[in-house]
Design a protein around this motif. Sequence first.
Motif, PDB file in Angstrom:
ATOM      1  N   PHE A  99     -14.292  39.585 -82.651  1.00 59.59           N
ATOM      2  CA  PHE A  99     -13.429  40.537 -82.028  1.00 59.59           C
ATOM      3  C   PHE A  99     -13.320  41.825 -81.399  1.00 59.59           C
ATOM      4  O   PHE A  99     -12.709  42.358 -80.765  1.00 59.59           O
ATOM      5  N   ASP A 100     -13.875  41.038 -80.298  1.00 60.37           N
ATOM      6  CA  ASP A 100     -13.509  41.403 -78.899  1.00 60.37           C
ATOM      7  C   ASP A 100     -12.355  41.212 -78.128  1.00 60.37           C
ATOM      8  O   ASP A 100     -12.931  39.888 -77.552  1.00 60.37           O
ATOM      9  N   VAL A 101     -11.897  42.082 -78.402  1.00 64.45           N
ATOM     10  CA  VAL A 101     -10.007  41.399 -77.937  1.00 64.45           C
ATOM     11  C   VAL A 101      -9.797  41.873 -76.065  1.00 64.45           C
ATOM     12  O   VAL A 101     -10.111  42.660 -75.761  1.00 64.45           O
ATOM     13  N   ARG A 102      -9.714  40.644 -75.331  1.00 62.34           N
ATOM     14  CA  ARG A 102      -9.507  40.792 -73.903  1.00 62.34           C
ATOM     15  C   ARG A 102      -8.194  40.219 -73.628  1.00 62.34           C
ATOM     16  O   ARG A 102      -8.278  39.464 -74.179  1.00 62.34           O
ATOM     17  N   LEU A 103      -7.425  40.974 -73.512  1.00 63.30           N
ATOM     18  CA  LEU A 103      -6.008  40.583 -72.637  1.00 63.30           C
ATOM     19  C   LEU A 103      -5.877  39.822 -71.309  1.00 63.30           C
ATOM     20  O   LEU A 103      -6.442  40.518 -70.305  1.00 63.30           O
ATOM     21  N   PRO A 104      -4.710  39.146 -71.309  1.00 59.68           N
ATOM     22  CA  PRO A 104      -4.679  38.449 -69.553  1.00 59.68           C
ATOM     23  C   PRO A 104      -4.157  39.666 -68.660  1.00 59.68           C
ATOM     24  O   PRO A 104      -4.129  39.570 -67.188  1.00 59.68           O
ATOM     25  N   HIS A 105      -3.297  40.562 -68.843  1.00 54.12           N
ATOM     26  CA  HIS A 105      -2.656  41.119 -68.159  1.00 54.12           C
ATOM     27  C   HIS A 105      -2.423  42.783 -68.009  1.00 54.12           C
ATOM     28  O   HIS A 105      -3.305  42.873 -69.455  1.00 54.12           O
ATOM     29  N   ARG A 106      -3.166  43.527 -67.576  1.00 56.31           N
ATOM     30  CA  ARG A 106      -3.245  44.962 -67.054  1.00 56.31           C
ATOM     31  C   ARG A 106      -2.672  45.731 -68.337  1.00 56.31           C
ATOM     32  O   ARG A 106      -3.038  46.380 -68.554  1.00 56.31           O
ATOM     33  N   ASP A 107      -1.157  44.926 -68.331  1.00 52.34           N
ATOM     34  CA  ASP A 107      -0.330  46.719 -69.078  1.00 52.34           C
ATOM     35  C   ASP A 107      -0.003  46.239 -70.490  1.00 52.34           C
ATOM     36  O   ASP A 107       0.164  46.313 -70.923  1.00 52.34           O
ATOM     37  N   GLN A 108      -1.226  44.861 -70.861  1.00 49.76           N
ATOM     38  CA  GLN A 108      -0.664  44.673 -71.748  1.00 49.76           C
ATOM     39  C   GLN A 108      -1.837  46.482 -72.890  1.00 49.76           C
ATOM     40  O   GLN A 108      -2.330  46.466 -72.723  1.00 49.76           O
ATOM     41  N   ALA A 109      -0.931  45.937 -74.824  1.00 48.17           N
ATOM     42  CA  ALA A 109      -2.579  46.589 -75.261  1.00 48.17           C
ATOM     43  C   ALA A 109      -2.582  45.649 -76.753  1.00 48.17           C
ATOM     44  O   ALA A 109      -1.762  45.072 -76.795  1.00 48.17           O
ATOM     45  N   PHE A 110      -3.268  46.493 -76.932  1.00 49.63           N
ATOM     46  CA  PHE A 110      -3.606  45.211 -78.740  1.00 49.63           C
ATOM     47  C   PHE A 110      -4.412  46.401 -79.240  1.00 49.63           C
ATOM     48  O   PHE A 110      -4.009  47.986 -79.156  1.00 49.63           O
ATOM     49  N   ASP A 111      -3.265  47.059 -80.785  1.00 51.25           N
ATOM     50  CA  ASP A 111      -3.290  47.443 -82.763  1.00 51.25           C
ATOM     51  C   ASP A 111      -4.057  47.281 -83.554  1.00 51.25           C
ATOM     52  O   ASP A 111      -3.215  45.554 -83.780  1.00 51.25           O
ATOM     53  N   TRP A 112      -5.181  47.193 -84.216  1.00 51.68           N
ATOM     54  CA  TRP A 112      -4.864  46.693 -85.775  1.00 51.68           C
ATOM     55  C   TRP A 112      -4.561  47.976 -86.101  1.00 51.68           C
ATOM     56  O   TRP A 112      -4.330  49.164 -86.443  1.00 51.68           O
ATOM     57  N   ARG A 113      -3.309  47.256 -87.205  1.00 52.43           N
ATOM     58  CA  ARG A 113      -2.212  48.050 -87.587  1.00 52.43           C
ATOM     59  C   ARG A 113      -2.407  48.134 -88.996  1.00 52.43           C
ATOM     60  O   ARG A 113      -2.610  46.881 -89.544  1.00 52.43           O
TER      61      ARG A 113
END
Length: 140
Positions: A99-113
């Motif tokens: 569950f530890d989401v890490r994205l490759p680009h700084r301007d990305q985001a994630f959300d559990w909707r």
Amino acid sequence: MDIPGENRLAAAVVVHRGRVLLVRRSETERFLPGVWGVPCGKLDLGERSEHAVLRELREETALLGRVVRKVGESSFVSEYQGREIKNYQDNFLVEPLTFDVRLPHRDQAFDWREPSALDGVRIDDYNLDVVRQALNSVGS
């Protein structure tokens, strides 16, 4: 098979506790910059879509997952360097194992909707259909 003018893709609709993982694409992306969607990417030569979907999930979010089932197929046409590309996509319902989401680009985001809140983000109709395909299969 790698056919010029065609791409094979696999998409992961990750669902946990009734929520769907959405990722916002980087503004530097050539295709749909800044748009929210599900982790998805091209199959490597000779790769099965069931393996590609988990590889793409790991590459795009650092999450490990387990394919629950294939929930459908979809297709779309895109353009690259003035050339039309046909994209064929296998869509999978995926259970997250980490569950530890890490994205490759700084301007990305994630959300559990929550499914009822999907229209609260800038998600394109295509990705929305992919998510609905998976959510409709959950009750099956």
